[in-house]
Every structure is written in C-alpha cells, then in structure tokens.
Design a protein around this motif. Structure first.
Motif, PDB file in Angstrom:
ATOM      1  N   ILE A  80      66.541  -3.216  19.775  1.00  0.00           N
ATOM      2  CA  ILE A  80      67.695  -3.320  18.868  1.00  0.00           C
ATOM      3  C   ILE A  80      67.256  -3.879  17.514  1.00  0.00           C
ATOM      4  N   LYS A  81      66.382  -4.872  17.530  1.00  0.00           N
ATOM      5  CA  LYS A  81      65.877  -5.453  16.286  1.00  0.00           C
ATOM      6  C   LYS A  81      65.178  -4.406  15.444  1.00  0.00           C
ATOM      7  N   THR A  82      64.331  -3.598  16.059  1.00  0.00           N
ATOM      8  CA  THR A  82      63.615  -2.550  15.338  1.00  0.00           C
ATOM      9  C   THR A  82      64.580  -1.577  14.677  1.00  0.00           C
ATOM     10  N   ARG A  83      65.587  -1.163  15.407  1.00  0.00           N
ATOM     11  CA  ARG A  83      66.553  -0.195  14.866  1.00  0.00           C
ATOM     12  C   ARG A  83      67.382  -0.792  13.726  1.00  0.00           C
ATOM     13  N   MET A  84      67.665  -2.081  13.810  1.00  0.00           N
ATOM     14  CA  MET A  84      68.445  -2.717  12.748  1.00  0.00           C
ATOM     15  C   MET A  84      67.628  -2.921  11.476  1.00  0.00           C
ATOM     16  N   GLN A  85      66.319  -2.985  11.605  1.00  0.00           N
ATOM     17  CA  GLN A  85      65.464  -3.216  10.443  1.00  0.00           C
ATOM     18  C   GLN A  85      65.112  -1.934   9.689  1.00  0.00           C
ATOM     19  N   VAL A  86      65.153  -0.804  10.386  1.00  0.00           N
ATOM     20  CA  VAL A  86      64.810   0.470   9.758  1.00  0.00           C
ATOM     21  C   VAL A  86      65.954   0.948   8.864  1.00  0.00           C
ATOM     22  N   PHE A  87      65.608   1.535   7.720  1.00  0.00           N
ATOM     23  CA  PHE A  87      66.629   2.145   6.851  1.00  0.00           C
ATOM     24  C   PHE A  87      66.910   3.542   7.397  1.00  0.00           C
ATOM     25  N   ALA A  88      67.926   3.640   8.250  1.00  0.00           N
ATOM     26  CA  ALA A  88      68.219   4.891   8.941  1.00  0.00           C
ATOM     27  C   ALA A  88      69.000   5.852   8.055  1.00  0.00           C
ATOM     28  N   ALA A  89      68.648   7.139   8.156  1.00  0.00           N
ATOM     29  CA  ALA A  89      69.350   8.162   7.392  1.00  0.00           C
ATOM     30  C   ALA A  89      70.639   8.578   8.091  1.00  0.00           C
ATOM     31  N   SER A  90      70.646   8.489   9.416  1.00  0.00           N
ATOM     32  CA  SER A  90      71.811   8.911  10.193  1.00  0.00           C
ATOM     33  C   SER A  90      72.795   7.757  10.386  1.00  0.00           C
ATOM     34  N   PRO A  91      74.084   7.985  10.155  1.00  0.00           N
ATOM     35  CA  PRO A  91      75.099   6.945  10.399  1.00  0.00           C
ATOM     36  C   PRO A  91      75.117   6.488  11.859  1.00  0.00           C
ATOM     37  N   ALA A  92      74.665   7.361  12.745  1.00  0.00           N
ATOM     38  CA  ALA A  92      74.649   7.028  14.166  1.00  0.00           C
ATOM     39  C   ALA A  92      73.628   5.938  14.480  1.00  0.00           C
ATOM     40  N   ALA A  93      72.700   5.706  13.549  1.00  0.00           N
ATOM     41  CA  ALA A  93      71.645   4.706  13.778  1.00  0.00           C
ATOM     42  C   ALA A  93      71.857   3.455  12.949  1.00  0.00           C
ATOM     43  N   VAL A  94      73.074   3.273  12.414  1.00  0.00           N
ATOM     44  CA  VAL A  94      73.413   2.072  11.641  1.00  0.00           C
ATOM     45  C   VAL A  94      74.291   1.187  12.523  1.00  0.00           C
ATOM     46  N   MET A  98      58.275   4.633  19.178  1.00  0.00           N
ATOM     47  CA  MET A  98      59.041   5.082  20.341  1.00  0.00           C
ATOM     48  C   MET A  98      60.440   4.461  20.389  1.00  0.00           C
ATOM     49  N   GLN A  99      60.626   3.324  19.712  1.00  0.00           N
ATOM     50  CA  GLN A  99      61.907   2.622  19.741  1.00  0.00           C
ATOM     51  C   GLN A  99      62.953   3.209  18.797  1.00  0.00           C
ATOM     52  N   VAL A 100      62.531   3.820  17.694  1.00  0.00           N
ATOM     53  CA  VAL A 100      63.477   4.248  16.673  1.00  0.00           C
ATOM     54  C   VAL A 100      64.421   5.330  17.177  1.00  0.00           C
ATOM     55  N   HIS A 101      65.535   5.473  16.471  1.00  0.00           N
ATOM     56  CA  HIS A 101      66.551   6.475  16.814  1.00  0.00           C
ATOM     57  C   HIS A 101      65.961   7.880  16.772  1.00  0.00           C
ATOM     58  N   GLN A 102      66.250   8.669  17.811  1.00  0.00           N
ATOM     59  CA  GLN A 102      65.790  10.043  17.934  1.00  0.00           C
ATOM     60  C   GLN A 102      64.267  10.172  17.872  1.00  0.00           C
ATOM     61  N   SER A 103      63.584   9.226  18.477  1.00  0.00           N
ATOM     62  CA  SER A 103      62.126   9.301  18.528  1.00  0.00           C
ATOM     63  C   SER A 103      61.692  10.535  19.316  1.00  0.00           C
ATOM     64  N   ARG A 158      56.966   4.228   9.108  1.00  0.00           N
ATOM     65  CA  ARG A 158      57.067   5.102   7.931  1.00  0.00           C
ATOM     66  C   ARG A 158      56.861   6.574   8.282  1.00  0.00           C
ATOM     67  N   GLY A 159      56.020   6.847   9.263  1.00  0.00           N
ATOM     68  CA  GLY A 159      55.747   8.231   9.645  1.00  0.00           C
ATOM     69  C   GLY A 159      56.910   8.930  10.306  1.00  0.00           C
ATOM     70  N   THR A 160      57.897   8.173  10.787  1.00  0.00           N
ATOM     71  CA  THR A 160      59.064   8.777  11.439  1.00  0.00           C
ATOM     72  C   THR A 160      60.212   8.985  10.457  1.00  0.00           C
ATOM     73  N   SER A 161      60.089   8.432   9.254  1.00  0.00           N
ATOM     74  CA  SER A 161      61.168   8.502   8.279  1.00  0.00           C
ATOM     75  C   SER A 161      61.184   9.847   7.554  1.00  0.00           C
ATOM     76  N   GLN A 162      62.394  10.297   7.204  1.00  0.00           N
ATOM     77  CA  GLN A 162      62.553  11.511   6.417  1.00  0.00           C
ATOM     78  C   GLN A 162      62.646  11.184   4.917  1.00  0.00           C
ATOM     79  N   ASP A 163      62.610   9.903   4.610  1.00  0.00           N
ATOM     80  CA  ASP A 163      62.726   9.434   3.227  1.00  0.00           C
ATOM     81  C   ASP A 163      61.343   9.434   2.566  1.00  0.00           C
ATOM     82  N   PRO A 164      61.152  10.235   1.508  1.00  0.00           N
ATOM     83  CA  PRO A 164      59.832  10.320   0.860  1.00  0.00           C
ATOM     84  C   PRO A 164      59.316   8.974   0.361  1.00  0.00           C
TER      85      PRO A 164
END
Length: 295
Positions: A40-54, A140-145, A234-240
């Motif tokens: 949960i901590k990992t997911r809260m720290q990532v700047f997620a593009a999907s509203p489902a991961a906020v 492996m923890q991030v949303h939609q890994s 960073r490698g899982t992000s869609q944000d350039p």
C-alpha cells in the motif's frame, strides 16, 4: 532468574554465524508479516496515471485493492523480499555486531557513536545486496504490474533497461538507510537501557524499543523513501518525465513540481505503520533466534 542472567551475560560478539543466521530469520519474518502494508505504501508514493490507483488512505487502499484485484495482489512481490531479505539481514546484523565490537560499542557506558557507526556500516553492506530485490519487489507491487514472477521481472528489467536499473536508486537508498539505521539502532539501544536497567532478558523491552525506534526512523526518512520509490518504479511509468529520472535530485524536483512539500510525505502513514511492528518483531526475533541458536 539464573537463565535471564545467563542470557544477558552472553557476549554480543559470541559468533558471526549466530548473528548472521539470527538476522536472516528475523529479516524474513519481519518483511513477510508486514508486506501488505508495504505494498500500500508503494502504491501511495507512485504518481499514478490511473484514477483507480489513487488512494486516500490505508483503509481506502486496502478495500479497493482487495475488491478490484483480489487480496493476493497485496502479497505480489513477497517472494522477492524473501529471497533477498534473508541474506541481506544476515549481512546486516553480522556486520553490525562485528563493527560494534571492533569500535568498542560493547564496552561499558554510553557508546552511541560506536553504535551509530556500526549501524551505518551494516546498512552499506546489506543494501548493496538487497537493492536489486527491492527494485523487483516494487515493480511487482505497483498497480497493473505485468510481473507475477521474480525471475521473469529480473530478466525483463535487465534486457529492457540494463543492469543499471537495479542500482539507480542505490545512492538514494544509502542516503535514506544510513540515517534510518543509525537512528534506529541508537534509539533502540537507548530505550533498551532505560527500560531494562538490570540488563535482564525482556522480550517486552525488545518489542517496545524496536517499535519506537522503527517508527521514529521511518518518519524522519520518508522524503527519501518517496524519491527511492519513484526511481525504482520509473520503468513501469507511462510518464516520460518520470521514465527519464536519473537520480535522487531529479526525483526531488518532480515531487516538488507536482505535489509541493506534502509530496515528500506521501505514504508516511503506511511507512510508519509498517516499520513500527515490523521492527518490533525483527528485534524480538533477532534476540530470540540469537539465544535459540546458541542453545
């Protein structure tokens, strides 16, 4: 009382193998038990593009992840921790005890400087071993890994991003872990002396001292942990902009730009919640296994 006195009479440097094995068992126990909160901590720290991961908080994250992805999603990546935590904690505690003895940390009196130096040395050694496993864990923890296997994740990351991806966060990890460990070990030793003035074996003392030490250290170092998470995922992000992060200062700039000062506290609640009981359990397990193995 004789058994309690015998326990405390055991020298801290009774054996490197004992300290390393006790540390390995303690590390695996600590990380496995608190892993869902860490996810949960990992997911809260990532700047997620999907509203489902906020997520708005720990309870909200737990409920939404469990209902939409299944409870097993909270344990995704635990195998990476188990593979890495045992050896890393063995090195950690083995180095800590060896350095503490070398610099006089086991002498009578308040040896806080020696304890801090031993803790910092332990961190440098153990983080070098653990960092690649931590990268895979968070991937492996991030949303939609896309990853369900540790070894598949390692292979894909290596081929697509190169070996540097496993250590891009290592300087940040050290910048965070050295003060974390120094604070943790120092607070632990000081509280243990205050609560257990007679030096008797006391599991309650180990748990209280370990829990408080873990919570204080976790809170103080949260800004660095946020930066580390951005670098490791960073490698899982869609944000350039995030994908191009090259180090800690780049991560700090992105955090400040997008979320201001509050961004450096992202995930602080689950981080403290993870470290307080896990550190209490870790120190309790460490002290227990140290005695059990000797016997």
């Amino acid at each position: 009382m004789a058994e309690e006195a015998d326990y405390e009479a055991l020298p801290s440097n009774a054996g490197l193998t004992v300290n390393m094995l006790a540390g390995a068992l303690a590390g695996i126990t600590e990380h496995a038990v608190m892993f869902p909160v860490d996810s949960i901590k990992t997911r809260m720290q990532v700047f997620a593009a999907s509203p489902a991961a906020v997520y708005t908080g720990i309870g909200n994250a737990f409920t939404r992840i469990s209902s939409t992805e299944g409870i097993r999603a909270l344990w995704r990546g635990v195998s990476s921790v188990i593979l890495g935590a045992g050896p890393a904690h063995a090195v950690h505690f083995g180095t800590y005890e060896a350095v503490k003895e070398l610099v006089g940390g086991n002498n009578a009196g308040n040896q806080w400087l020696a304890t801090s130096l031993a803790g910092a040395s332990a961190t440098i050694a153990s983080d070098a071993l653990m960092n690649p496993f931590d990268v895979i864990k968070q991937r492996m923890q991030v949303h939609q890994s896309q990853f369900r296997s540790v070894f598949t994740a390692m292979r894909v990351v290596y081929h697509t991003e190169g070996p540097g991806a496993f250590y891009v966060s290592y300087p940040t990890t050290l910048m965070m872990s050295i003060p974390f460990t120094a604070v943790q070990f120092t607070v632990y030793e000081q509280i243990k002396k205050v609560l257990n003035t007679k030096g008797e074996y006391s599991p309650v003392t180990h748990m209280i001292a370990g829990g408080v030490a873990g919570g204080v250290a976790a809170g103080v170092t949260t800004p660095l942990d946020v930066a580390k998470t951005l670098l490791q995922t960073r490698g899982t992000s869609q944000d350039p902009e995030i994908r191009k992060l090259g180090g800690m200062m780049d991560a700090f700039r992105v955090i400040w730009k997008r979320d201001g000062l509050k961004g450096f506290g992202r995930g602080i609640s689950p981080r403290i919640l993870t470290h307080m009981p896990s550190n209490a359990l870790c120190w309790l397990s460490y002290e227990f296994f140290k005695v059990a193995i000797r016997e």
